[in-house]
Design an enzyme around this catalytic site. Structure first.
Site, PDB file in Angstrom:
ATOM      1  N   LYS A  74     -10.186  12.850   8.536  1.00  0.00           N
ATOM      2  CA  LYS A  74      -9.441  12.390   9.661  1.00  0.00           C
ATOM      3  C   LYS A  74      -9.554  13.742  10.491  1.00  0.00           C
ATOM      4  O   LYS A  74      -9.281  15.069  10.095  1.00  0.00           O
ATOM      5  CB  LYS A  74      -8.028  11.994   9.551  1.00  0.00           C
ATOM      6  CG  LYS A  74      -8.000  10.830   8.694  1.00  0.00           C
ATOM      7  CD  LYS A  74      -6.539  10.506   8.950  1.00  0.00           C
ATOM      8  CE  LYS A  74      -6.300   8.768   8.184  1.00  0.00           C
ATOM      9  NZ  LYS A  74      -6.776   7.581   9.165  1.00  0.00           N
ATOM     10  N   ASP A 124      -2.433  10.230   3.888  1.00  0.00           N
ATOM     11  CA  ASP A 124      -3.953   9.846   3.972  1.00  0.00           C
ATOM     12  C   ASP A 124      -4.669  10.980   4.798  1.00  0.00           C
ATOM     13  O   ASP A 124      -4.446  10.948   5.905  1.00  0.00           O
ATOM     14  CB  ASP A 124      -4.074   8.266   4.444  1.00  0.00           C
ATOM     15  CG  ASP A 124      -5.498   8.143   4.961  1.00  0.00           C
ATOM     16  OD1 ASP A 124      -6.315   8.483   4.251  1.00  0.00           O
ATOM     17  OD2 ASP A 124      -5.479   7.065   5.506  1.00  0.00           O
ATOM     18  N   GLU A 136      -9.325   3.540   2.579  1.00  0.00           N
ATOM     19  CA  GLU A 136      -8.821   3.697   1.289  1.00  0.00           C
ATOM     20  C   GLU A 136      -7.908   2.736   0.784  1.00  0.00           C
ATOM     21  O   GLU A 136      -7.556   2.267  -0.315  1.00  0.00           O
ATOM     22  CB  GLU A 136      -8.078   5.045   0.882  1.00  0.00           C
ATOM     23  CG  GLU A 136      -6.805   5.356   1.334  1.00  0.00           C
ATOM     24  CD  GLU A 136      -6.524   5.403   2.865  1.00  0.00           C
ATOM     25  OE1 GLU A 136      -7.466   5.375   3.428  1.00  0.00           O
ATOM     26  OE2 GLU A 136      -5.530   4.738   3.200  1.00  0.00           O
ATOM     27  N   ARG A 171      -7.599  -0.408   1.329  1.00  0.00           N
ATOM     28  CA  ARG A 171      -7.814  -1.664   0.747  1.00  0.00           C
ATOM     29  C   ARG A 171      -8.394  -1.772  -0.603  1.00  0.00           C
ATOM     30  O   ARG A 171      -8.382  -2.418  -1.241  1.00  0.00           O
ATOM     31  CB  ARG A 171      -9.043  -2.379   1.755  1.00  0.00           C
ATOM     32  CG  ARG A 171      -9.995  -1.365   1.990  1.00  0.00           C
ATOM     33  CD  ARG A 171     -10.878  -1.811   2.980  1.00  0.00           C
ATOM     34  NE  ARG A 171     -10.341  -1.277   4.488  1.00  0.00           N
ATOM     35  CZ  ARG A 171     -10.862  -1.328   5.736  1.00  0.00           C
ATOM     36  NH1 ARG A 171     -11.932  -2.218   5.815  1.00  0.00           N
ATOM     37  NH2 ARG A 171     -10.164  -0.831   6.826  1.00  0.00           N
ATOM     38  N   ASP A 175     -12.034   6.814   4.186  1.00  0.00           N
ATOM     39  CA  ASP A 175     -10.911   6.796   4.806  1.00  0.00           C
ATOM     40  C   ASP A 175     -10.470   5.331   4.708  1.00  0.00           C
ATOM     41  O   ASP A 175      -9.159   5.064   5.160  1.00  0.00           O
ATOM     42  CB  ASP A 175     -10.938   7.380   6.481  1.00  0.00           C
ATOM     43  CG  ASP A 175      -9.719   7.402   7.064  1.00  0.00           C
ATOM     44  OD1 ASP A 175      -8.650   7.661   6.584  1.00  0.00           O
ATOM     45  OD2 ASP A 175      -9.701   7.768   8.299  1.00  0.00           O
ATOM     46  N   ASP A 194       1.857   6.684   5.443  1.00  0.00           N
ATOM     47  CA  ASP A 194       0.738   5.923   5.134  1.00  0.00           C
ATOM     48  C   ASP A 194       1.320   4.719   3.717  1.00  0.00           C
ATOM     49  O   ASP A 194       0.496   4.126   3.189  1.00  0.00           O
ATOM     50  CB  ASP A 194      -0.539   6.614   4.903  1.00  0.00           C
ATOM     51  CG  ASP A 194      -1.791   5.416   5.031  1.00  0.00           C
ATOM     52  OD1 ASP A 194      -1.559   4.382   5.776  1.00  0.00           O
ATOM     53  OD2 ASP A 194      -3.004   5.720   4.525  1.00  0.00           O
ATOM     54  N   LYS A 222       1.079  -1.274  -0.090  1.00  0.00           N
ATOM     55  CA  LYS A 222      -0.146  -0.053  -0.064  1.00  0.00           C
ATOM     56  C   LYS A 222       0.889   1.279  -0.033  1.00  0.00           C
ATOM     57  O   LYS A 222       1.785   1.414   0.789  1.00  0.00           O
ATOM     58  CB  LYS A 222      -0.698   0.080   1.233  1.00  0.00           C
ATOM     59  CG  LYS A 222      -1.433   1.252   1.426  1.00  0.00           C
ATOM     60  CD  LYS A 222      -2.312   1.237   2.741  1.00  0.00           C
ATOM     61  CE  LYS A 222      -2.768   2.896   3.192  1.00  0.00           C
ATOM     62  NZ  LYS A 222      -3.830   2.752   4.309  1.00  0.00           N
TER      63      LYS A 222
HETATM   64  N1  BES Z   1      -4.031   4.792   7.220  1.00  0.00           N
HETATM   65  C1  BES Z   1      -5.127   4.505   8.011  1.00  0.00           C
HETATM   66  C2  BES Z   1      -4.648   3.467   8.944  1.00  0.00           C
HETATM   67  C3  BES Z   1      -3.722   3.855  10.123  1.00  0.00           C
HETATM   68  C4  BES Z   1      -4.086   4.450  11.293  1.00  0.00           C
HETATM   69  C5  BES Z   1      -2.345   3.685   9.840  1.00  0.00           C
HETATM   70  C6  BES Z   1      -3.283   4.906  12.179  1.00  0.00           C
HETATM   71  C7  BES Z   1      -1.439   4.135  10.847  1.00  0.00           C
HETATM   72  C8  BES Z   1      -1.766   4.833  11.945  1.00  0.00           C
HETATM   73  C9  BES Z   1      -6.138   3.865   7.255  1.00  0.00           C
HETATM   74  O1  BES Z   1      -6.163   4.224   5.872  1.00  0.00           O
HETATM   75  C10 BES Z   1      -7.366   3.998   7.916  1.00  0.00           C
HETATM   76  O2  BES Z   1      -7.751   5.575   7.790  1.00  0.00           O
HETATM   77  N2  BES Z   1      -8.168   3.379   8.403  1.00  0.00           N
HETATM   78  C11 BES Z   1      -9.413   3.587   9.101  1.00  0.00           C
HETATM   79  C12 BES Z   1     -10.290   2.267   8.469  1.00  0.00           C
HETATM   80  C13 BES Z   1     -11.747   2.579   8.758  1.00  0.00           C
HETATM   81  C14 BES Z   1     -12.247   3.799   8.385  1.00  0.00           C
HETATM   82  C15 BES Z   1     -12.521   1.335   8.530  1.00  0.00           C
HETATM   83  C16 BES Z   1      -9.184   3.329  10.386  1.00  0.00           C
HETATM   84  O3  BES Z   1      -8.410   2.206  10.831  1.00  0.00           O
HETATM   85  O4  BES Z   1      -9.751   4.054  11.231  1.00  0.00           O
HETATM   86 ZN    ZN Z   2      -4.483   4.777   4.909  1.00  0.00          ZN
HETATM   87 MG    MG Z   3      -7.559   6.228   5.621  1.00  0.00          MG
END
Ligand code: BES
Ligand code: ZN
Ligand code: MG
Length: 499
Positions: A277, A270, A349, A351, A347, A288, A265
């Protein structure tokens, strides 16, 4: 900053520091006895005075004679040497480095512990240097003023062992590994105004000089391949996406399928997109792209040490931004596999990017197995913290092998479920799937479950590295910042199972 490393059998020049490595017997080897005599018993006296104990990590700094060859002596006890493995040896080097004062510019290490033990001293010596190099990484390129204040002076390490050329042989592949690790750390440390999908793809292209075949897909080609999931994420950003594939053919049989295809990825920033966020801590989302950073650094390490194996890799590079062109919650996109996806949360994204990157990887390379890496979920940090990455797999052998490589390298993982009991998590009312869990917990599993839809039943493992990619504080083998977690783990995995 580059540190010069020399394996030799005798030290000649004047040294700021001499590091003496002893095991639990606290017995001195022949070279150390020589120094001890020259310095009127300074080492043996301090050993006999019980200031040093026999446990691992016990150390003592002695001031020698400023006018003589040696200015300072550091005695370091590595404890019981019997069960030494590579990870423990690396960590000795790392902890020695953190004991060295910032003003030391050159040093000599004597690695000649007790002869009774069966470990290969040259291997241990190479590992100690490796650990020092891993720990000594810095990222100060943007400190334009008072640069030296933030740095250390050490630029030369000399290691005394019985067979220097053997030690050099052990060190050479580790040096390539360091170069891979450094590249990954540099990439995750770069801010997102510098590291965009375009410039990250250019970094990958530099691997061509090591014999890696690199192909970069730009926007028009990505559209032609109908990568609707990845494109949906990219839409909001002024920085166009890239999809990069890399091939390392280390065997003569270039037609055989790659043993592994690594997929990363690469979200260069992000923001969350329209599902934006909170601003606190958002700067962390420059890393990210950690999954793609690991894949690129790993390819550099494999090619650098000319690994005798065929490996391929794909990274999906996008920026997730909110704008008038950004995708909305509720949008339906169609991935290159033909699956439709309802985007509940923009968010989630990573996947979406991986859906198309994985499909491309399988169709292009037909690999025997696929391992993806992604900073995918906050939920995996809740589950495992910064100590272990989440491992998800549809194949027990693959999962066990990765787990064992983790234990061996100290880049540890823990397997979490992706069974059919979680199938309902990603069911959408109007499309083939949606991109978030149904709100009943197991967030890291929902992410894995989603990616699983695209792996076409080949042996697959997913590493959720959100908790381990960036360290808040120093550790034995890295300073605070980018860890490059995954490069050492997967380098060992490839070496142990396919070379
Ligand atoms: N890049 C984030 C995950 C992340 C969070 C990486 C903190 C490193 C530190 C990812 O894209 C994300 O935002 N995931 C969401 C998914 C949710 C919306 C289902 C999350 O984990 O909140
Ligand atoms: Zn992300
Ligand atoms: Mg995200």
């Amino acid at each position: 900053m580059s540190m010069k490393v020399a394996f030799v059998s005798k030290s000649v020049t004047k040294k700021d520091l001499v590091v003496v490595i002893l095991d639990e017997s606290l017995e001195m080897g022949p070279n150390i006895i020589g120094i001890d005599k020259e310095y009127k018993g300074i080492i043996s006296d301090s050993i006999n005075s019980n200031k040093l104990n026999k446990t691992k990590g016990s150390s003592l700094t002695l001031i020698a004679n400023k006018d003589k060859k040696i200015q300072e002596i550091l005695i370091y006890c590595i404890g019981e040497i019997k069960n030494y493995n590579s990870d423990k040896a690396d960590r000795i080097g790392g902890s020695i480095f953190s004991l060295i004062s910032k003003s030391i510019s050159n040093l000599t290490i004597y690695v000649e512990p007790n002869k009774k033990h069966k470990i290969i001293i040259e291997d241990l010596a190479a590992r100690i240097v490796h650990g020092m190099k891993l720990r000594s990484y810095t990222f100060f390129k943007y400190k334009l003023k008072n640069k030296s204040k933030h740095n250390f002076a050490l630029n030369q390490i000399e290691i005394i062992t019985k067979d220097p050329s053997l030690a050099k042989k052990y060190y050479s592949p580790l040096q390539s590994l360091e170069e891979g690790v450094y590249l990954t750390r540099n990439l995750v440390s770069e801010p997102a105004n510098i590291l965009t999908p375009k410039t990250l793809a250019e970094e990958a292209e530099k691997l061509k000089s090591l014999g890696v075949k690199v192909e970069v897909l730009k926007l028009a080609q990505i559209k032609r391949l109908k990568m609707g999931a990845l494109l949906g994420v990219a839409m909001g950003s002024a920085n166009e996406p890239r999809v990069v594939s890399m091939t390392w053919n280390g065997t003569k049989n270039t037609k055989s399928k790659p043993e592994v295809c690594f997929v990363g990825k690469g979200v260069t920033f992000d923001t969350g997109g329209i599902s934006i966020k909170p601003s606190g801590g958002m700067q962390d989302m420059k890393w990210d792209m950690g999954g793609s950073g690991v894949v690129i650094g790993l390819m550099k390490a494999l090619a650098g040490r000319k690994a005798k194996v065929n490996i391929s890799a794909v990274v999906g590079l996008v920026e997730n931004m909110p704008s008038g062109k950004a995708q909305r919650p509720g949008d339906v996109v169609v991935a290159s596999s033909g699956h439709s996806i309802e985007v509940i949360n923009t968010d989630a994204e990573g996947r979406l990017v991986l859906a198309d990157a994985v499909t491309y990887a399988i169709n292009k390379f037909k690999p025997k197995r696929l391992i993806d890496l992604a900073t995918l979920t906050g939920a995996v940090i809740v589950s495992l913290g910064p100590q272990r990455a989440g491992l998800f797999s549809n194949n027990d052998e693959l999962a066990n092998n990765i787990f064992n490589s983790g234990e061996k390298t100290g880049e540890k993982v823990w397997r979490l479920p992706v069974g059919e009991e979680y199938d309902d998590d990603i069911k959408s009312a109007i499309a083939d799937m949606h991109n978030v869990g149904s709100g009943r917990g197991a967030g890291a599993t929902s992410g894995a479950k989603f990616i699983e839809q695209f792996v076409q039943n080949i042996p697959w493992a997913h590493l959720d590295i959100a908790g381990v990619t960036w360290a808040k504080s120093n550790s034995e083998l890295y300073p605070a910042g980018g860890t490059a977690f995954g490069v050492r783990l997967l380098n060992t995995y490839v070496k142990d199972f396919f070379e």
